[in-house]
Design a protein around this motif. Structure first.
Motif, mmCIF file in Angstrom:
data_model
loop_
_atom_site.group_PDB
_atom_site.id
_atom_site.type_symbol
_atom_site.label_atom_id
_atom_site.label_comp_id
_atom_site.label_asym_id
_atom_site.label_seq_id
_atom_site.Cartn_x
_atom_site.Cartn_y
_atom_site.Cartn_z
ATOM 1 N N LYS A 1 84.912 47.492 39.322
ATOM 2 C CA LYS A 1 84.688 46.793 39.963
ATOM 3 C C LYS A 1 84.834 45.741 40.151
ATOM 4 C CE LYS A 1 80.485 49.281 41.569
ATOM 5 N NZ LYS A 1 78.808 49.288 41.628
ATOM 6 N N ARG A 2 85.624 45.035 39.286
ATOM 7 C CA ARG A 2 86.049 43.613 38.477
ATOM 8 C C ARG A 2 85.254 42.864 38.823
ATOM 9 N NH1 ARG A 2 91.341 43.934 37.622
ATOM 10 N NH2 ARG A 2 92.163 41.989 38.732
ATOM 11 N N VAL A 3 83.998 42.526 39.090
ATOM 12 C CA VAL A 3 83.483 41.574 39.829
ATOM 13 C C VAL A 3 82.095 41.346 38.969
ATOM 14 C CG1 VAL A 3 81.616 40.164 41.469
ATOM 15 C CG2 VAL A 3 83.505 41.981 42.459
ATOM 16 N N SER B 1 87.804 37.856 32.525
ATOM 17 C CA SER B 1 89.017 37.916 33.242
ATOM 18 C C SER B 1 90.427 38.431 32.015
ATOM 19 C CB SER B 1 89.970 35.905 33.515
ATOM 20 O OG SER B 1 88.525 35.349 34.567
ATOM 21 N N GLU B 2 89.731 38.329 30.706
ATOM 22 C CA GLU B 2 91.112 38.389 29.706
ATOM 23 C C GLU B 2 90.972 39.876 30.024
ATOM 24 O OE1 GLU B 2 92.039 37.880 24.836
ATOM 25 O OE2 GLU B 2 90.382 37.196 25.705
ATOM 26 N N LEU B 3 89.552 40.699 29.096
ATOM 27 C CA LEU B 3 89.449 41.900 29.359
ATOM 28 C C LEU B 3 90.394 42.630 31.055
ATOM 29 C CD1 LEU B 3 88.293 44.194 27.898
ATOM 30 C CD2 LEU B 3 85.663 44.043 29.284
ATOM 31 N N LYS C 1 94.313 45.050 21.439
ATOM 32 C CA LYS C 1 94.282 44.179 22.297
ATOM 33 C C LYS C 1 93.598 44.114 23.631
ATOM 34 C CE LYS C 1 97.924 41.693 20.623
ATOM 35 N NZ LYS C 1 97.024 40.444 20.061
ATOM 36 N N LEU C 2 93.219 45.175 23.874
ATOM 37 C CA LEU C 2 92.297 45.356 24.562
ATOM 38 C C LEU C 2 91.166 45.467 23.542
ATOM 39 C CD1 LEU C 2 91.048 46.848 27.466
ATOM 40 C CD2 LEU C 2 90.972 49.011 25.911
ATOM 41 N N ASN C 3 90.387 46.271 22.349
ATOM 42 C CA ASN C 3 89.646 46.415 21.545
ATOM 43 C C ASN C 3 89.499 44.526 21.781
ATOM 44 O OD1 ASN C 3 87.611 47.200 19.798
ATOM 45 N ND2 ASN C 3 88.853 46.203 18.503
ATOM 46 N N GLU C 4 90.593 43.810 21.519
ATOM 47 C CA GLU C 4 90.148 41.819 20.905
ATOM 48 C C GLU C 4 90.096 41.883 21.978
ATOM 49 O OE1 GLU C 4 93.901 40.950 20.027
ATOM 50 O OE2 GLU C 4 93.724 42.118 17.690
ATOM 51 N N ALA C 5 89.774 42.207 23.620
ATOM 52 C CA ALA C 5 89.591 41.588 24.925
ATOM 53 C C ALA C 5 88.165 41.597 24.759
ATOM 54 C CB ALA C 5 89.968 42.199 26.105
ATOM 55 N N LYS C 6 87.672 43.328 25.072
ATOM 56 C CA LYS C 6 85.844 43.520 24.728
ATOM 57 C C LYS C 6 85.267 42.102 23.659
ATOM 58 C CE LYS C 6 83.305 48.377 24.128
ATOM 59 N NZ LYS C 6 82.893 48.539 23.155
ATOM 60 N N PHE D 1 84.404 39.065 25.194
ATOM 61 C CA PHE D 1 83.904 39.118 26.401
ATOM 62 C C PHE D 1 82.348 39.115 25.285
ATOM 63 C CE2 PHE D 1 81.790 41.518 28.960
ATOM 64 C CZ PHE D 1 81.162 40.889 30.770
ATOM 65 N N GLU D 2 81.749 39.984 24.695
ATOM 66 C CA GLU D 2 80.879 40.543 24.244
ATOM 67 C C GLU D 2 80.426 39.922 22.862
ATOM 68 O OE1 GLU D 2 80.990 44.374 22.220
ATOM 69 O OE2 GLU D 2 80.711 45.671 24.392
ATOM 70 N N ARG D 3 81.485 38.914 22.223
ATOM 71 C CA ARG D 3 80.943 37.046 22.136
ATOM 72 C C ARG D 3 80.310 36.493 22.892
ATOM 73 N NH1 ARG D 3 81.013 36.751 16.518
ATOM 74 N NH2 ARG D 3 81.340 34.778 16.577
ATOM 75 N N ALA D 4 80.944 36.194 24.214
ATOM 76 C CA ALA D 4 80.658 35.639 25.080
ATOM 77 C C ALA D 4 79.474 35.658 25.522
ATOM 78 C CB ALA D 4 81.931 34.796 26.451
#
Length: 107
Positions: free
Chosen positions: A85-87, A55-57, A13-18, A21-24
């Motif tokens: 840092k989360r921001v 946010s998903e990541l 799930k972490l890899n999918e979220a990464k 995010f990278e596709r976005a």
């Protein structure tokens, strides 16, 4: 009470979220495009798309931390710093792919 979830589930799930995010970041197609096709017409679309993926990541990383699942291996040191840092700053958007003066993009 509940079923135990294997560690590799969270790593997947972490890899999918990464990847999401990278596709976005690269303005490539994601599930968000399918959920909100009318948004493409709005200038803020890509910002929302990136925000949702970020946010998903962060959510998956938070779960990994709480469950003591190792998550850092999938990221560079700079990316780990951004995540901690989360921001989602312009620095994250501009330098997420930067590793020793080269740019790596998801396919």
């Amino acid at each position: 009470m509940g079923k135990e979830i294997p560690v590799d589930f969270f790593v997947t799930k972490l890899n999918e979220a990464k990847i999401h995010f990278e596709r976005a970041l690269d303005c490539k197609h994601t599930d968000f495009d399918d959920l909100y096709p009318y948004m493409i017409e709005h200038p803020q679309f890509f910002w929302y798309k990136r925000y949702v993926a970020w946010s998903e990541l962060l959510t998956i990383v938070k779960l990994c931390k709480e469950l003591e699942v190792s998550w850092e291996e999938q990221f560079t040191e700079q990316q780990i710093e951004y995540i901690n840092k989360r921001v989602m700053s312009s620095k994250v958007l501009d330098y997420w792919f930067e590793t020793n003066d080269s740019r790596e993009h998801v396919g």
